[in-house]
Scaffold this motif. Structure first.
Motif, PDB file in Angstrom:
ATOM      1  N   ALA A 119      38.679 -11.638  39.671  1.00 49.75           N
ATOM      2  CA  ALA A 119      39.122 -10.252  39.630  1.00 49.75           C
ATOM      3  C   ALA A 119      40.573 -10.091  39.203  1.00 49.75           C
ATOM      4  O   ALA A 119      41.009  -8.981  38.903  1.00 49.75           O
ATOM      5  N   THR A 120      41.319 -11.183  39.159  1.00 47.45           N
ATOM      6  CA  THR A 120      42.759 -11.073  38.931  1.00 47.45           C
ATOM      7  C   THR A 120      43.215 -11.985  37.805  1.00 47.45           C
ATOM      8  O   THR A 120      42.844 -13.167  37.764  1.00 47.45           O
ATOM      9  N   SER A 121      44.036 -11.435  36.909  1.00 41.13           N
ATOM     10  CA  SER A 121      44.688 -12.215  35.864  1.00 41.13           C
ATOM     11  C   SER A 121      46.180 -11.897  35.883  1.00 41.13           C
ATOM     12  O   SER A 121      46.567 -10.725  36.015  1.00 41.13           O
ATOM     13  N   VAL A 122      46.999 -12.936  35.750  1.00 34.52           N
ATOM     14  CA  VAL A 122      48.447 -12.784  35.742  1.00 34.52           C
ATOM     15  C   VAL A 122      48.988 -13.510  34.518  1.00 34.52           C
ATOM     16  O   VAL A 122      48.538 -14.611  34.192  1.00 34.52           O
ATOM     17  N   ALA A 123      49.950 -12.904  33.846  1.00 34.73           N
ATOM     18  CA  ALA A 123      50.512 -13.511  32.626  1.00 34.73           C
ATOM     19  C   ALA A 123      52.026 -13.403  32.633  1.00 34.73           C
ATOM     20  O   ALA A 123      52.602 -12.430  33.125  1.00 34.73           O
ATOM     21  N   LEU A 124      52.644 -14.419  32.071  1.00 34.94           N
ATOM     22  CA  LEU A 124      54.078 -14.414  31.830  1.00 34.94           C
ATOM     23  C   LEU A 124      54.299 -14.912  30.408  1.00 34.94           C
ATOM     24  O   LEU A 124      53.829 -15.990  30.045  1.00 34.94           O
ATOM     25  N   ALA A 175      46.626 -16.700  26.383  1.00 33.01           N
ATOM     26  CA  ALA A 175      45.398 -15.997  26.748  1.00 33.01           C
ATOM     27  C   ALA A 175      44.281 -16.146  25.729  1.00 33.01           C
ATOM     28  O   ALA A 175      43.142 -15.747  26.003  1.00 33.01           O
ATOM     29  N   ILE A 176      44.554 -16.734  24.568  1.00 31.93           N
ATOM     30  CA  ILE A 176      43.481 -16.894  23.580  1.00 31.93           C
ATOM     31  C   ILE A 176      42.458 -17.936  24.026  1.00 31.93           C
ATOM     32  O   ILE A 176      41.371 -18.021  23.440  1.00 31.93           O
ATOM     33  N   THR A 177      42.758 -18.723  25.061  1.00 35.64           N
ATOM     34  CA  THR A 177      41.761 -19.670  25.592  1.00 35.64           C
ATOM     35  C   THR A 177      40.615 -18.952  26.293  1.00 35.64           C
ATOM     36  O   THR A 177      39.613 -19.574  26.637  1.00 35.64           O
ATOM     37  N   ALA A 178      40.751 -17.641  26.527  1.00 30.57           N
ATOM     38  CA  ALA A 178      39.685 -16.885  27.189  1.00 30.57           C
ATOM     39  C   ALA A 178      38.483 -16.649  26.283  1.00 30.57           C
ATOM     40  O   ALA A 178      37.410 -16.271  26.765  1.00 30.57           O
ATOM     41  N   ALA A 204      52.006 -18.084  29.592  1.00 31.32           N
ATOM     42  CA  ALA A 204      51.150 -18.669  30.622  1.00 31.32           C
ATOM     43  C   ALA A 204      50.131 -17.621  31.039  1.00 31.32           C
ATOM     44  O   ALA A 204      50.461 -16.427  31.158  1.00 31.32           O
ATOM     45  N   PHE A 205      48.905 -18.068  31.244  1.00 28.72           N
ATOM     46  CA  PHE A 205      47.810 -17.172  31.621  1.00 28.72           C
ATOM     47  C   PHE A 205      47.098 -17.776  32.827  1.00 28.72           C
ATOM     48  O   PHE A 205      46.530 -18.875  32.742  1.00 28.72           O
ATOM     49  N   TRP A 206      47.157 -17.056  33.951  1.00 30.44           N
ATOM     50  CA  TRP A 206      46.637 -17.569  35.222  1.00 30.44           C
ATOM     51  C   TRP A 206      45.597 -16.618  35.777  1.00 30.44           C
ATOM     52  O   TRP A 206      45.834 -15.418  35.876  1.00 30.44           O
ATOM     53  N   THR A 207      44.441 -17.153  36.114  1.00 29.65           N
ATOM     54  CA  THR A 207      43.364 -16.356  36.705  1.00 29.65           C
ATOM     55  C   THR A 207      43.026 -16.931  38.078  1.00 29.65           C
ATOM     56  O   THR A 207      42.100 -17.742  38.214  1.00 29.65           O
ATOM     57  N   SER A 215      43.460 -26.053  33.290  1.00 28.08           N
ATOM     58  CA  SER A 215      42.390 -26.051  34.292  1.00 28.08           C
ATOM     59  C   SER A 215      41.551 -24.811  34.079  1.00 28.08           C
ATOM     60  O   SER A 215      41.805 -24.023  33.155  1.00 28.08           O
ATOM     61  N   ASP A 216      40.583 -24.597  34.944  1.00 27.19           N
ATOM     62  CA  ASP A 216      39.749 -23.406  34.819  1.00 27.19           C
ATOM     63  C   ASP A 216      40.536 -22.126  35.080  1.00 27.19           C
ATOM     64  O   ASP A 216      40.078 -21.037  34.712  1.00 27.19           O
ATOM     65  N   THR A 217      41.714 -22.246  35.690  1.00 24.18           N
ATOM     66  CA  THR A 217      42.473 -21.052  36.060  1.00 24.18           C
ATOM     67  C   THR A 217      43.812 -20.910  35.344  1.00 24.18           C
ATOM     68  O   THR A 217      44.425 -19.852  35.418  1.00 24.18           O
ATOM     69  N   LEU A 218      44.277 -21.943  34.662  1.00 24.86           N
ATOM     70  CA  LEU A 218      45.620 -21.887  34.074  1.00 24.86           C
ATOM     71  C   LEU A 218      45.624 -22.377  32.630  1.00 24.86           C
ATOM     72  O   LEU A 218      45.115 -23.466  32.338  1.00 24.86           O
ATOM     73  N   SER A 219      46.227 -21.570  31.745  1.00 26.04           N
ATOM     74  CA  SER A 219      46.401 -21.939  30.336  1.00 26.04           C
ATOM     75  C   SER A 219      47.843 -21.721  29.921  1.00 26.04           C
ATOM     76  O   SER A 219      48.524 -20.830  30.435  1.00 26.04           O
TER      77      SER A 219
END
Length: 434
Positions: free
Chosen positions: A232-237, A61-64, A225-228, A169-173
Motif C-alpha cells: 500500500a505504500t511507496s516512498v521515493a527520494l 522506479a522504472i524497475t516497477a 531510490a524507490f522503496w515499497t 530486493s523486492d522492496t528497494l530499487s
C-alpha cells in the motif's frame, strides 16, 4: 510494426518542439513532463510509477515495470503575465513620467516529452527520456516604455536522460542517470521610444542597448531510490544534480551611434555562465483501499547557485548584465487518485510553489513570484496495454512589485511596477507497453 512507427513519429514531434519552452514555475523551471503527474499537481510523482514518464523524476522506479513502456506527452502552456506601472525619467527638462504597463509579456509554448523504459532481467532495467527541465520566454512590444529594463529574454533547453536501475530486493530499487543538456539563451534591452527624444534624437527609439546570445551542451547526473515497504505504500527520494553551462556566442549593441567606444566594447564574441539548479524530491504514494490513494511531494531546488548574468567578453572585459541572487525554493504538493473502474482513473491536486526571486532583485525579464497550483486529470485505458492521460492545471501567481533603476546616457530611469501572473496548462499523453 505499429509500435515502432508510433515511437518514430513521437520522436520527430518532440525534437521539433522541445526548443520552444516557457515557464511559470520557480525561477525558469519547467514541470511539464507528464500528463498523469500534472493531473495531481505533480504530487507523489517520484513514488508513483504509472508509466514511463516516471523516469524524469525517479530513475529507480522504472524497475516497477515488467514490460517495455513508452510514453509521449505534449503540454500547451498559456501564461498570462501582465505588468502595471510607470517609468520616471530624470531628464534635462525635469522628470518625465511614462506609462510602463504591458499585457501578455510571457509567450505561450508547446512542451513535448518522450520516455522509453525496458526491463533487462528481474533485477536490471534501463530507460531513456527526452524532455525539458528549464525554459523561459518573455517579449515586450516595441512601444513599451521600459525596454531598457527588459526587451526579450529566452532560455530554451532539451535534456537527454539515459538511466539504469537495479532492484536490490523486492522492496528497494536504486537508479542512476546521465543528463546531456543543450541550452540556448538570449537576453536583450533597448532604448524605449518614450525616452529617445530626451537623448536628443527620437530615431534612437528601439535601438538595441545590449543583446547577448549563446548556446552550450552541459552534462550532469541524477539518482533515485524507490522503496515499497508494503503493497500500500511507496516512498521515493530523487536528486537531479546541477548542470553547469557556458553559453558561447556574441554580444551586440547599437550604442556605437551614441559613443563609438561603446560600439567597440559591446560588439564582439563572449560567453555567459548559466547554471541549471539541482532538484531534490521526497515523495510518498499511499493506497487507502482498492480505489483511493493519496500522494504528496516535497521538492527543494538549489536556486542560490544562480547569482548573476555576466558576459565574459573576448577582450577580457566582464559585463554584468543582471544581478539575480536567486534564493533556494520549496514546492509542496498533495494529490488524490481515484480508480473509478478498469477503464477510467481520475486525479486532482494542489501545490504551493515558492518563488526564487527576492523582492530586491525582481525584474521584468524573469517575472517570478510565489504560485498556487490547482489541477485535475484522468486516464482512459483504450486497451489492456494502451492508455491516454489528460490534465488541466490552473496556476495563480502572487502579485509582486518590481523596482529598478537604470541610466541611458544622461537620462536616469526609475521603474515602479506590479506583476500579475496566471497560467493555464493543458496536457495530453499516450502510453503503451509491449
Amino acid at each position: 510494426m505499429t509500435h515502432r512507427y508510433f515511437v518514430r513519429s513521437s520522436l520527430a514531434l518532440t525534437l521539433a518542439g522541445l526548443f520552444s519552452s516557457s515557464a511559470l514555475a520557480a525561477g525558469f523551471q519547467v514541470n511539464e513532463h507528464s500528463a498523469n503527474g500534472l493531473g495531481r499537481a505533480m504530487a507523489g510523482q517520484a513514488a508513483k510509477p504509472e508509466n514511463a514518464s516516471i523516469l524524469a523524476t525517479n530513475p529507480a522506479a522504472i524497475t516497477a515495470f515488467d514490460k517495455s513502456e513508452f510514453s509521449a506527452q505534449i503540454s500547451y502552456l498559456n501564461p498570462e503575465v501582465d505588468i502595471r506601472g510607470e517609468s520616471t525619467a530624470t531628464t534635462a527638462v525635469g522628470p518625465v513620467t511614462l506609462d510602463a504597463s504591458e499585457e501578455d509579456v510571457a509567450k505561450s509554448a508547446v512542451i513535448p516529452s518522450l520516455f522509453y523504459t525496458s526491463p533487462v532481467n528481474e533485477q536490471w532495467s534501463w530507460g531513456l527520456g527526452l524532455f525539458s527541465n528549464y525554459g523561459l520566454a518573455t517579449d515586450y512590444s516595441d512601444s513599451y516604455n521600459a525596454l531598457n529594463f527588459a526587451d526579450e529574454a529566452e532560455i530554451t533547453s532539451i535534456t537527454v536522460n539515459p538511466a539504469v536501475a537495479y532492484k536490490l530486493s523486492d522492496t528497494l530499487s536504486l537508479g542512476l542517470g546521465l543528463n546531456i543538456t543543450y541550452a540556448d539563451a538570449k537576453i536583450s534591452t533597448s532604448i524605449p521610444q518614450g525616452v529617445a527624444p530626451y537623448l536628443g534624437n527620437p530615431a534612437l527609439g528601439n535601438l538595441t542597448m545590449v543583446e547577448m546570445s549563446g548556446d552550450d551542451v552541459g552534462f550532469g547526473w541524477n539518482v533515485g531510490a524507490f522503496w515499497t515497504p508494503s503493497e500500500a505504500t511507496s516512498v521515493a527520494l530523487s536528486y537531479r544534480a546541477e548542470t553547469q553551462l557556458t553559453l558561447e556566442g556574441n554580444i551586440y549593441s547599437d550604442l556605437g551611434v551614441l559613443n563609438p567606444d561603446l560600439g567597440t566594447l559591446y560588439n564582439q564574441g563572449g560567453s555567459l555562465d548559466l547554471n541549471f539548479a539541482a532538484i531534490t524530491e521526497l515523495a510518498v504514494d499511499q493506497k487507502l483501499d482498492e480505489k483511493w490513494s493519496v500522494q504528496a511531494s516535497v521538492n527543494y531546488t538549489d536556486w542560490s547557485t544562480f547569482d548573476k548574468l555576466e558576459a565574459n567578453l573576448d577582450s577580457g572585459y566582464d559585463l554584468l548584465l543582471k544581478q539575480e541572487d536567486f534564493e533556494d525554493t520549496w514546492r509542496l504538493s498533495a494529490g488524490v487518485t481515484y480508480i473509478m473502474n478498469d477503464e477510467l482513473t481520475l486525479r486532482a491536486g494542489y501545490a504551493y510553489d515558492d518563488g526564487a526571486v527576492s523582492r530586491a532583485h525582481r525584474s521584468l525579464s524573469i517575472p517570478d513570484t510565489d504560485r498556487h497550483w490547482v489541477s485535475a486529470g484522468a486516464t482512459y485505458s483504450l486497451t489492456k496495454d494502451t492508455s491516454i492521460d489528460a490534465a488541466y492545471v490552473y496556476i495563480k501567481g502572487r502579485e509582486a512589485n518590481v523596482e529598478q533603476q537604470r541610466a541611458i546616457g544622461p537620462v536616469v530611469t526609475n521603474l515602479t511596477a506590479t506583476e500579475h501572473a496566471k497560467a493555464h496548462i493543458l496536457s495530453v499523453q499516450i502510453n503503451t507497453r509491449f
